[in-house]
Design a protein around this motif. Structure first.
Motif, PDB file in Angstrom:
ATOM      1  N   ASN A   1       0.818  -1.206   0.000  1.00 39.52           N
ATOM      2  CA  ASN A   1       0.000   0.000   0.000  1.00 39.52           C
ATOM      3  C   ASN A   1       0.850   1.253   0.000  1.00 39.52           C
ATOM      4  OD1 ASN A   1      -2.249  -1.521  -0.033  1.00 39.52           O
ATOM      5  ND2 ASN A   1      -2.632  -1.381   2.167  1.00 39.52           N
ATOM      6  N   SER A   2       1.878   1.274   0.822  1.00 45.64           N
ATOM      7  CA  SER A   2       2.616   2.524   0.936  1.00 45.64           C
ATOM      8  C   SER A   2       3.485   2.779  -0.284  1.00 45.64           C
ATOM      9  CB  SER A   2       3.458   2.527   2.203  1.00 45.64           C
ATOM     10  OG  SER A   2       4.479   1.565   2.098  1.00 45.64           O
ATOM     11  N   PHE A   3       4.145   1.751  -0.783  1.00 46.45           N
ATOM     12  CA  PHE A   3       5.087   2.031  -1.871  1.00 46.45           C
ATOM     13  C   PHE A   3       4.423   2.117  -3.234  1.00 46.45           C
ATOM     14  CE2 PHE A   3       9.286   2.536  -0.292  1.00 46.45           C
ATOM     15  CZ  PHE A   3       9.144   2.141   1.017  1.00 46.45           C
ATOM     16  N   CYS A   4       3.373   1.367  -3.426  1.00 48.66           N
ATOM     17  CA  CYS A   4       2.696   1.467  -4.729  1.00 48.66           C
ATOM     18  C   CYS A   4       2.105   2.846  -4.912  1.00 48.66           C
ATOM     19  CB  CYS A   4       1.593   0.430  -4.834  1.00 48.66           C
ATOM     20  SG  CYS A   4       2.285  -1.198  -4.953  1.00 48.66           S
ATOM     21  N   ARG A   5       1.743   3.474  -3.803  1.00 50.36           N
ATOM     22  CA  ARG A   5       1.074   4.759  -3.933  1.00 50.36           C
ATOM     23  C   ARG A   5       2.051   5.916  -3.961  1.00 50.36           C
ATOM     24  NH1 ARG A   5      -3.744   3.946   0.296  1.00 50.36           N
ATOM     25  NH2 ARG A   5      -4.558   2.038  -0.571  1.00 50.36           N
ATOM     26  N   THR A   6       3.331   5.627  -3.989  1.00 50.34           N
ATOM     27  CA  THR A   6       4.281   6.728  -4.111  1.00 50.34           C
ATOM     28  C   THR A   6       4.216   7.245  -5.539  1.00 50.34           C
ATOM     29  OG1 THR A   6       5.678   5.745  -2.435  1.00 50.34           O
ATOM     30  CG2 THR A   6       6.655   7.454  -3.768  1.00 50.34           C
ATOM     31  N   ASP A   7       3.316   8.183  -5.701  1.00 47.51           N
ATOM     32  CA  ASP A   7       3.137   8.798  -7.007  1.00 47.51           C
ATOM     33  C   ASP A   7       4.475   9.407  -7.437  1.00 47.51           C
ATOM     34  OD1 ASP A   7       2.732  11.226  -8.660  1.00 47.51           O
ATOM     35  OD2 ASP A   7       0.656  10.524  -8.647  1.00 47.51           O
ATOM     36  N   PRO A   8       4.960   9.091  -8.646  1.00 47.23           N
ATOM     37  CA  PRO A   8       6.281   9.591  -9.041  1.00 47.23           C
ATOM     38  C   PRO A   8       6.377  11.116  -9.023  1.00 47.23           C
ATOM     39  CG  PRO A   8       5.214   8.381 -10.845  1.00 47.23           C
ATOM     40  CD  PRO A   8       4.366   8.195  -9.638  1.00 47.23           C
ATOM     41  N   ASP A   9       5.281  11.799  -9.332  1.00 47.55           N
ATOM     42  CA  ASP A   9       5.319  13.268  -9.300  1.00 47.55           C
ATOM     43  C   ASP A   9       5.527  13.771  -7.877  1.00 47.55           C
ATOM     44  OD1 ASP A   9       4.981  13.504 -11.979  1.00 47.55           O
ATOM     45  OD2 ASP A   9       2.797  13.679 -11.888  1.00 47.55           O
ATOM     46  N   ILE A  10       4.827  13.134  -6.933  1.00 47.04           N
ATOM     47  CA  ILE A  10       4.943  13.539  -5.531  1.00 47.04           C
ATOM     48  C   ILE A  10       6.342  13.222  -5.015  1.00 47.04           C
ATOM     49  CG2 ILE A  10       4.106  13.062  -3.184  1.00 47.04           C
ATOM     50  CD1 ILE A  10       1.346  12.613  -4.370  1.00 47.04           C
ATOM     51  N   ALA A  11       6.851  12.038  -5.363  1.00 42.06           N
ATOM     52  CA  ALA A  11       8.186  11.639  -4.903  1.00 42.06           C
ATOM     53  C   ALA A  11       9.231  12.638  -5.399  1.00 42.06           C
ATOM     54  CB  ALA A  11       8.511  10.240  -5.400  1.00 42.06           C
ATOM     55  N   ARG A  12       9.069  13.097  -6.619  1.00 42.88           N
ATOM     56  CA  ARG A  12      10.022  14.042  -7.203  1.00 42.88           C
ATOM     57  C   ARG A  12      10.021  15.363  -6.429  1.00 42.88           C
ATOM     58  NH1 ARG A  12       7.927  14.402 -12.435  1.00 42.88           N
ATOM     59  NH2 ARG A  12       8.359  12.201 -12.696  1.00 42.88           N
ATOM     60  N   VAL A  13       8.814  15.860  -6.127  1.00 40.09           N
ATOM     61  CA  VAL A  13       8.708  17.135  -5.405  1.00 40.09           C
ATOM     62  C   VAL A  13       9.247  16.984  -3.980  1.00 40.09           C
ATOM     63  CG1 VAL A  13       7.102  18.883  -4.529  1.00 40.09           C
ATOM     64  CG2 VAL A  13       6.780  17.930  -6.820  1.00 40.09           C
ATOM     65  N   PHE A  14       8.921  15.839  -3.340  1.00 40.90           N
ATOM     66  CA  PHE A  14       9.385  15.625  -1.962  1.00 40.90           C
ATOM     67  C   PHE A  14      10.911  15.478  -1.940  1.00 40.90           C
ATOM     68  CE2 PHE A  14       8.762  12.965   2.164  1.00 40.90           C
ATOM     69  CZ  PHE A  14       9.061  14.077   2.929  1.00 40.90           C
ATOM     70  N   ALA A  15      11.467  14.838  -2.971  1.00 37.91           N
ATOM     71  CA  ALA A  15      12.921  14.698  -3.036  1.00 37.91           C
ATOM     72  C   ALA A  15      13.573  16.072  -3.115  1.00 37.91           C
ATOM     73  CB  ALA A  15      13.313  13.847  -4.240  1.00 37.91           C
ATOM     74  N   ARG A  16      12.976  16.956  -3.879  1.00 37.11           N
ATOM     75  CA  ARG A  16      13.547  18.310  -4.001  1.00 37.11           C
ATOM     76  C   ARG A  16      13.466  19.059  -2.675  1.00 37.11           C
ATOM     77  NH1 ARG A  16      15.091  20.025  -8.803  1.00 37.11           N
ATOM     78  NH2 ARG A  16      14.495  18.766 -10.610  1.00 37.11           N
ATOM     79  N   VAL A  17      12.303  18.957  -2.004  1.00 37.45           N
ATOM     80  CA  VAL A  17      12.153  19.619  -0.707  1.00 37.45           C
ATOM     81  C   VAL A  17      13.191  19.073   0.266  1.00 37.45           C
ATOM     82  CG1 VAL A  17      10.654  19.886   1.299  1.00 37.45           C
ATOM     83  CG2 VAL A  17       9.687  20.055  -0.996  1.00 37.45           C
ATOM     84  N   THR A  18      13.340  17.750   0.264  1.00 37.30           N
ATOM     85  CA  THR A  18      14.239  17.096   1.211  1.00 37.30           C
ATOM     86  C   THR A  18      15.679  17.521   0.988  1.00 37.30           C
ATOM     87  OG1 THR A  18      12.791  15.174   1.316  1.00 37.30           O
ATOM     88  CG2 THR A  18      15.068  14.867   2.031  1.00 37.30           C
ATOM     89  N   PHE A  19      16.126  17.443  -0.250  1.00 37.81           N
ATOM     90  CA  PHE A  19      17.555  17.580  -0.503  1.00 37.81           C
ATOM     91  C   PHE A  19      17.989  18.980  -0.921  1.00 37.81           C
ATOM     92  CE2 PHE A  19      16.789  13.001  -0.913  1.00 37.81           C
ATOM     93  CZ  PHE A  19      17.705  12.566   0.027  1.00 37.81           C
ATOM     94  N   LEU A  20      17.042  19.854  -1.214  1.00 37.73           N
ATOM     95  CA  LEU A  20      17.434  21.203  -1.633  1.00 37.73           C
ATOM     96  C   LEU A  20      17.099  22.262  -0.591  1.00 37.73           C
ATOM     97  CD1 LEU A  20      16.492  21.033  -5.444  1.00 37.73           C
ATOM     98  CD2 LEU A  20      18.696  20.593  -4.359  1.00 37.73           C
ATOM     99  N   SER A  21      16.444  21.878   0.519  1.00 32.60           N
ATOM    100  CA  SER A  21      16.135  22.865   1.553  1.00 32.60           C
ATOM    101  C   SER A  21      17.400  23.216   2.328  1.00 32.60           C
ATOM    102  CB  SER A  21      15.087  22.310   2.523  1.00 32.60           C
ATOM    103  OG  SER A  21      13.853  22.171   1.884  1.00 32.60           O
ATOM    104  N   ASP A  22      17.426  24.449   2.818  1.00 32.73           N
ATOM    105  CA  ASP A  22      18.541  24.889   3.658  1.00 32.73           C
ATOM    106  C   ASP A  22      17.961  25.486   4.933  1.00 32.73           C
ATOM    107  OD1 ASP A  22      20.687  26.017   4.905  1.00 32.73           O
ATOM    108  OD2 ASP A  22      21.413  27.128   3.155  1.00 32.73           O
TER     109      ASP A  22
END
Lengths: 249, 423
Positions: A158-179
């Motif tokens: 349930n959790s991983f199938c629903r990782t919408d690729p668009d959402i994962a991309r935005v969350f990755a940017r928030v995670t790794f580009l925030s200061d």
């Protein structure tokens, strides 16, 4: 209150929860966009910065009305806790920052070393993209198949199938580009910085930086290796959280 | 093994087989497990739970260009990955492996000793001891250069398809807008409102409407529905709309207007691909003596207009016998006349509304229907043009995806004169 980081959902905490539940009320949740959260509540505008997540966190505290909580944030969620505690200190009895990094990108001007370059983050996005095919609905039952523990397989499917690729991309940017380096000094609640002995994502140097910038914080270095001590060394991690949370009551 | 046993038993095949062929086969079977491990057509890797490399086969060493002593006991599996891959490993791969005990077919890139990148598919399992405690991680690595090229092509094609779809939607929406009047003209003493409900953003629908001035003191209005969807239907819609406007200038009699449209469509499309439409055309003339408007409506096979009166009653205005426009050389066109007194509202609509599915799931058999629309009108009357359109829009919203076809709505209302209200 335990908050999961980028890439996974609240099931990350499953090995530490039994130990913590003996002495504490444990609150688990999925960030909007992850796990079993309501994906329709996700919007690019709201969740393109940490602030959307911080708002959610504070709303959750108000809604549950448990009084000041000990907030345990893993990875990117550690910084959500920092920003939330700076904004509404009265909501928090203390912060546990598990494998935190206030900024992943190196900053040559100040000599800060987060460990990564902007190009590295682009490469991560490519890895996410490349594995999107692998995580398709048809493959999920195979990947997640776990006949010995069906309840676990169900949870992960349930959790991983629903990782919408668009959402994962935005969350990755928030995670790794925030200061959030500047936010650290604003934290006025008791804080434990818990880092791993070897962590490719949040090196010990970064943990020491966080400890130095948060007034009065304590630093522990777990024997655990990797970026997810709650999985690789659950007993040690639970003990560190429990000792700190017990002291803030 | 079975073959050898058969030979002992003196089976017919064993007798016939040449001796050296048997020997070769036996030699093949004696391929050692150790040699298979070292030179298998895939990479093998065993690591400690923290990822430190404990054992690695020759195939993988050859692919990467490392000596065994460079890696064993010195490097972690994630050290072999690109930086982005390492981030993915820490945030996805390792947690999943720890929670599930295995992870399957993950696309990663390995860095060879010379810096070259090798796309691979990685599968890992955790070996546990008899007490269930994890001991080590076993990993197989498959060369995925061809597959990755194929997947990259798939991703590129998907992105291209996404972009094309976005462009198509913009194009369809733009085209749709050109088929509708940008704004309805202001008719003195008449309250007018319209709405176009788009059922699919991918396809241009075939509904249309317009309201426009004719000779001094008269106005023409029409609303119709071309059979079909897409570019072909849009072409007919455009043709129908301009033909109606031109025909109305030439001879505003509603029967003559629809007769001309019928002739044009029939001439244009009487081949293999007949195109037709349903349409209602109205001629509006203000009535200076009684107030309100005198309306003559002509219909070619179109659903009847709904009249919601000032006194709170409502009825359809049937035009029985009107035939589809464009099918027959001489279509029969039915007319009706009505006097729109102050307070009355007339709603013209296309059958996207009455054909909408109202069941719990779209695609069911429950359609909204004329009776329900009549009840709706009776509950609404007396009303105004804008209130009517707003109420029908809300109604369409409740159907959601049950509205399968585009729906055009045009409402006209004769307001009460201010002086009359004061009396």
């Amino acid at each position: 209150m335990l908050a999961h980081g980028f890439g996974c959902d609240q099931s990350m905490w499953r090995l530490v929860v039994p130990a913590l539940e003996r002495d504490f009320t444990v609150v688990l949740f999925d960030h909007v966009g992850a796990g079993n959260s309501d994906l329709s509540a996700w919007s690019r505008e709201r969740y393109s910065t940490l602030n959307g997540y911080v708002d959610d966190l504070l709303a959750l505290c108000r809604e549950l009305a448990l009084g000041p909580v000990t907030f345990v944030g893993h990875s990117v969620s550690a910084m959500m806790g920092v920003v939330a505690a700076a904004r509404e200190p009265e909501a928090f009895a203390g912060l546990v920052l598990l494998a935190p990094s206030p900024c992943f990108i190196d900053d040559p001007e100040t000599g800060y070393r987060g460990g990564f370059s902007a190009e590295d983050i682009e490469e991560l996005l490519e890895s996410l993209e490349a594995n999107y095919l692998g995580w398709s609905g048809a493959m999920a039952p195979v990947i997640m198949g776990n006949p010995e523990r069906p309840e676990l397989g169900e949870e992960l499917t349930n959790s991983f199938c629903r990782t919408d690729p668009d959402i994962a991309r935005v969350f990755a940017r928030v995670t790794f580009l925030s200061d959030n380096r500047a936010d650290l000094a604003e934290v006025g609640v008791p804080t434990l910085v818990a880092q791993c002995s070897t962590d490719a994502i949040a090196p010990r140097e970064v943990g020491a930086f966080v400890h130095a910038r948060i007034p009065g914080s304590r630093l522990v270095t777990l024997n655990a290796t990797g970026h997810c001590p709650q999985l690789s060394a659950p007993e040690e991690t639970a003990a560190a959280i429990a000792a700190f949370a017990g002291g803030t009551r | 093994m079975c073959e050898t046993n058969d030979e002992e038993g003196g089976g017919p095949e064993g007798d016939e087989g040449p001796v050296d062929e048997q020997a070769q086969f036996s030699a093949l079977l004696e391929d050692s497990a150790e040699d298979l491990y070292e030179h298998a057509p895939c990479g093998y890797l065993s690591t400690q739970l923290d990822g430190r490399i404990a054992k690695i086969n020759t195939t993988l060493l050859d692919w990467l260009g490392y000596q065994r002593e460079d890696l064993v006991g010195r490097k972690h599996f994630s050290d072999l990955l690109t930086v982005g891959g390492r981030l993915y490993h820490e945030t996805h791969f390792a947690p999943l492996l720890r929670m599930q005990g295995e992870i399957n077919g993950i696309a990663l890139e390995l860095k060879a000793a010379d810096g070259a990148r090798l796309p691979v598919l990685v599968t890992s399992t955790v070996k546990t001891g008899s007490d269930g405690q994890p001991l080590l991680i076993r990993t197989t690595v498959f060369d995925a250069r061809d597959r990755r090229a194929y997947e990259t092509e798939l991703l590129r094609a998907r992105r291209e398809a996404d972009q094309e779809r976005d462009r198509l939607q913009v194009l369809a929406t733009t085209l749709q807008q050109t088929l509708l009047p940008p704004a309805l003209v202001d008719v003195p003493g008449l309250d007018v409102a319209a709405h176009y409900h788009i059922a699919s953003v991918d396809q241009v629908g075939g509904d249309f409407y317009d309201l426009f001035p004719l000779a001094a003191g008269t106005w023409g209005l029409f609303l119709g529905d071309v059979c079909g969807k897409g570019a072909a239907a849009a072409a007919i819609t455009s043709l129908a709309r301009y033909t109606l406007r031109a025909a109305a200038v030439y001879d505003p009699d509603p029967v003559a207007v629809l007769g001309n449209l019928n002739t044009v469509l029939n001439h244009e499309y009487n081949g293999d691909d007949p195109r037709f439409c349903t349409v209602v055309f109205g001629l509006l003339t203000p009535d200076p003596d009684r107030g309100g408007f005198h309306i003559t409506l002509a219909s070619g096979g179109h659903p009847p207009a709904l009249l919601m009166r000032a006194d709170g009653t409502a009825d359809f205005l049937p035009t029985p016998g009107g035939q589809l426009i464009g099918v027959l050389r001489d279509a029969h066109i039915a007319t009706t006349t009505v006097h729109l007194v102050p307070g009355d509202t007339l709603l013209l609509h296309t059958d996207g509304l009455t054909e909408a599915h109202t069941g719990p799931t779209a695609g069911g058999d429950d359609r909204y229907g004329d009776d329900a629309l009549l009840d709706f009108g009776r509950a609404l009357a007396p009303t105004t043009a804008s209130s009517t359109i707003s109420a029908v829009r809300d109604l369409l919203d409740t159907f959601g995806s049950g509205v399968e076809d585009d729906t055009a709505l045009l409402a006209i209302h004769a307001p009460q004169p201010p002086s009359e209200e004061q009396q």
